[in-house]
Design a protein around this motif. Structure first.
Motif, PDB file in Angstrom:
ATOM      1  N   GLU A  76      92.235 109.739 -10.167  1.00  0.00           N
ATOM      2  CA  GLU A  76      91.732 110.530 -11.285  1.00  0.00           C
ATOM      3  C   GLU A  76      92.592 110.287 -12.510  1.00  0.00           C
ATOM      4  OE1 GLU A  76      92.078 114.728 -10.550  1.00  0.00           O
ATOM      5  OE2 GLU A  76      94.262 114.649 -10.446  1.00  0.00           O
ATOM      6  N   SER A  81      86.952 110.534 -12.157  1.00  0.00           N
ATOM      7  CA  SER A  81      87.436 110.260 -10.807  1.00  0.00           C
ATOM      8  C   SER A  81      86.854 108.928 -10.376  1.00  0.00           C
ATOM      9  CB  SER A  81      86.960 111.345  -9.840  1.00  0.00           C
ATOM     10  OG  SER A  81      87.479 112.595 -10.203  1.00  0.00           O
ATOM     11  N   ASP A 101      92.013 116.133  -8.042  1.00  0.00           N
ATOM     12  CA  ASP A 101      90.655 116.647  -8.176  1.00  0.00           C
ATOM     13  C   ASP A 101      89.665 115.484  -8.094  1.00  0.00           C
ATOM     14  OD1 ASP A 101      88.514 118.328  -8.628  1.00  0.00           O
ATOM     15  OD2 ASP A 101      88.741 118.278 -10.804  1.00  0.00           O
TER      16      ASP A 101
END
Length: 125
Positions: A76, A81, A101
């Motif tokens: 990320e 991402s 994330d």
């Protein structure tokens, strides 16, 4: 020559590749040394195992050696991402201690604790 290793004494034994040691493990959170992204390791190649086209696309002044571990990352940055393939020489441990994330993490890992992810039971060997 040790003929027990090779049934044909006229054929030399192939040279073994140098032993390499992975500095990071599956589930470790790492950061790229040169570029602003981080990720979690989900697979490790003991030496370079991508295409020549991919390798040649890296600018020569930052192109890593092939004889080192390469890591597959769920990566990320501030914008997105993605998957990344990074040499060991270009990774450092991530000092932030924050989880990554990435939408694929839940499918591979169970939880995040003490700076690393635990691989789901069904993905362990």
């Amino acid at each position: 020559m040790n003929h027990a290793l090779n049934s044909n004494p006229s054929t030399p034994n192939p040279l073994a590749p140098p032993i390499v040691h992975a500095r990071f493990a599956i589930g470790d959170v790492v950061r790229h040394r040169l570029f602003d992204f981080r990720g979690v390791v989900f697979d490790i190649d003991p030496v370079f195992a991508n295409s020549d086209e991919w390798y040649e696309a890296i600018p020569e002044d930052v192109r890593p050696r092939k004889d080192q571990p390469f890591y597959h990352l769920l990566a990320e940055n501030a914008d997105s991402s993605y998957l990344a393939y990074v040499s060991q020489q270009n990774l450092i441990g991530d000092p932030d201690g924050d989880p990554v994330d990435h939408p694929a993490i839940a499918g591979l890992f169970e939880d995040y604790r003490d700076g690393r992810y635990r691989l789901r039971r069904e993905h362990r060997h």
